[in-house]
Design an enzyme around this catalytic site. Structure first.
Site, short mmCIF file in Angstrom:
data_model
loop_
_atom_site.label_atom_id
_atom_site.label_comp_id
_atom_site.label_asym_id
_atom_site.label_seq_id
_atom_site.Cartn_x
_atom_site.Cartn_y
_atom_site.Cartn_z
N GLY A 48 30.85 66.59 32.25
CA GLY A 48 31.46 67.23 33.41
C GLY A 48 32.36 68.41 33.10
O GLY A 48 32.46 69.34 33.89
N ASP A 104 37.16 67.35 33.94
CA ASP A 104 36.69 67.85 35.23
C ASP A 104 37.48 67.20 36.36
O ASP A 104 38.02 67.87 37.23
CB ASP A 104 35.19 67.58 35.40
CG ASP A 104 34.79 66.16 34.99
OD1 ASP A 104 35.66 65.38 34.57
OD2 ASP A 104 33.59 65.84 35.09
N ASP A 107 40.05 60.40 38.46
CA ASP A 107 39.87 59.56 39.64
C ASP A 107 40.81 58.37 39.49
O ASP A 107 42.00 58.47 39.77
CB ASP A 107 38.39 59.19 39.69
CG ASP A 107 38.00 58.38 40.92
OD1 ASP A 107 38.77 58.34 41.88
OD2 ASP A 107 36.92 57.78 40.91
N LYS A 135 42.42 63.01 42.02
CA LYS A 135 42.48 62.29 43.30
C LYS A 135 43.73 61.42 43.27
O LYS A 135 43.69 60.29 42.76
CB LYS A 135 41.26 61.39 43.47
CG LYS A 135 39.93 62.12 43.55
CD LYS A 135 38.81 61.12 43.74
CE LYS A 135 37.46 61.75 43.58
NZ LYS A 135 36.38 60.75 43.57
N VAL A 157 32.96 63.75 45.08
CA VAL A 157 32.66 65.18 45.13
C VAL A 157 31.66 65.58 44.05
O VAL A 157 31.52 64.88 43.04
CB VAL A 157 33.95 66.03 44.98
CG1 VAL A 157 34.93 65.75 46.10
CG2 VAL A 157 34.62 65.78 43.63
N ASP A 163 28.51 65.71 38.74
CA ASP A 163 27.15 65.40 39.17
C ASP A 163 27.07 64.20 40.09
O ASP A 163 28.01 63.41 40.20
CB ASP A 163 26.27 65.11 37.95
CG ASP A 163 26.53 63.71 37.38
OD1 ASP A 163 27.72 63.37 37.18
OD2 ASP A 163 25.57 62.96 37.17
P1 5GP Z 1 38.12 57.78 36.23
O1 5GP Z 1 38.04 56.99 34.97
O2 5GP Z 1 39.32 58.68 36.30
O3 5GP Z 1 38.02 56.88 37.43
O4 5GP Z 1 36.84 58.70 36.34
C1 5GP Z 1 36.03 58.92 35.24
C2 5GP Z 1 34.84 59.75 35.53
O5 5GP Z 1 34.20 59.34 36.74
C3 5GP Z 1 35.09 61.23 35.71
O6 5GP Z 1 35.28 61.93 34.50
C4 5GP Z 1 33.80 61.64 36.41
O7 5GP Z 1 32.78 61.77 35.46
C5 5GP Z 1 33.53 60.44 37.29
N1 5GP Z 1 34.02 60.69 38.64
C6 5GP Z 1 35.15 60.23 39.22
N2 5GP Z 1 35.27 60.69 40.48
C7 5GP Z 1 34.18 61.47 40.69
C8 5GP Z 1 33.71 62.25 41.81
O8 5GP Z 1 34.32 62.34 42.90
N3 5GP Z 1 32.54 62.90 41.63
C9 5GP Z 1 31.82 62.86 40.49
N4 5GP Z 1 30.68 63.54 40.44
N5 5GP Z 1 32.23 62.14 39.42
C10 5GP Z 1 33.39 61.46 39.53
#
Ligand code: 5GP
Length: 183
Positions: A48, A104, A107, A135, A157, A163
């Site tokens: 990403g 990128d 979340d 977020k 998103v 993606d």
């Molecule tokens: P986290 O560990 O912070 O929850 O998220 C890890 C990964 O989940 C991010 O690096 C991304 O690859 C994916 N991700 C989280 N939220 C989104 C989103 O809204 N859209 C997309 N396409 N990928 C997300």
């Protein structure tokens, strides 16, 4: 690909290519100031962050180096599980380096939290985070994030490297994916 090319797939365009470029220029100016003469190592998290690292690095006026990691965060569909596996490690040694992890999107923060603990054990001179999107409503861990592009709503998103099922990474802006696409 622009949002007009896939208008039916998005419920909303959050940021256009130009808005992203303008915000990146501001962040690059901050990093230029903070890292003057430090030759930071930008660590991009594949896949990403490819667009962010490519654009951020070129917006910088200082020297920098780049390296890449790939992690899988065992999730299905649009949810993260928090269990992380390193699929590709860095080539560079971090000891004594000024490292900026470039993401990128943050979340839940679970993936990055794991990664930061792992990278901290390699004794970098400094270790900071830059993310293009965050977020705030979804975060589940304490993370000190030095550089944030945009805070966005807690929705799934796509675009600018992000993606869904491998697609939409080449969308120039960022938008909310229509639930009709993944439900
Ligand atoms: P986290 O560990 O912070 O929850 O998220 C890890 C990964 O989940 C991010 O690096 C991304 O690859 C994916 N991700 C989280 N939220 C989104 C989103 O809204 N859209 C997309 N396409 N990928 C997300």
């Amino acid at each position: 690909m622009d949002s007009a090319d896939i208008a039916n797939d998005l419920t909303e365009v959050l940021y256009t290519k130009d808005q992203i470029a303008a915000r990146l220029a501001e962040l690059a100016a901050e990093i230029d100031r903070d890292y003057a003469d430090k030759n930071p190592l930008l660590v991009g998290v594949l896949n990403g962050a490819v667009m962010v690292v490519a654009d951020l690095s070129r917006a910088l006026k200082i020297h920098c180096e780049m390296d890449w990691m790939a992690v899988s965060s065992y999730g299905s569909g649009t949810q993260t599980s928090g269990v992380v596996r390193i699929l590709k490690d860095l080539n560079a040694h971090l000891a004594g380096r000024h490292v900026i992890v470039v993401e990128d999107i943050i979340d839940t923060g679970l993936t990055l939290s794991y990664l930061m603990q792992n990278l901290a054990t390699r004794e970098p001179a400094s270790l900071q985070i830059m993310t293009m999107f965050r977020k705030p409503a979804a975060i589940q861990v304490e993370l000190d994030i030095a550089y944030v592009g945009f805070d966005i709503p807690n929705q799934f998103v796509v675009g600018y490297g992000l993606d869904y099922a491998g697609r939409y990474r080449n969308l120039t802006g960022v938008g909310i994916l229509s639930p009709a696409i993944y439900s």
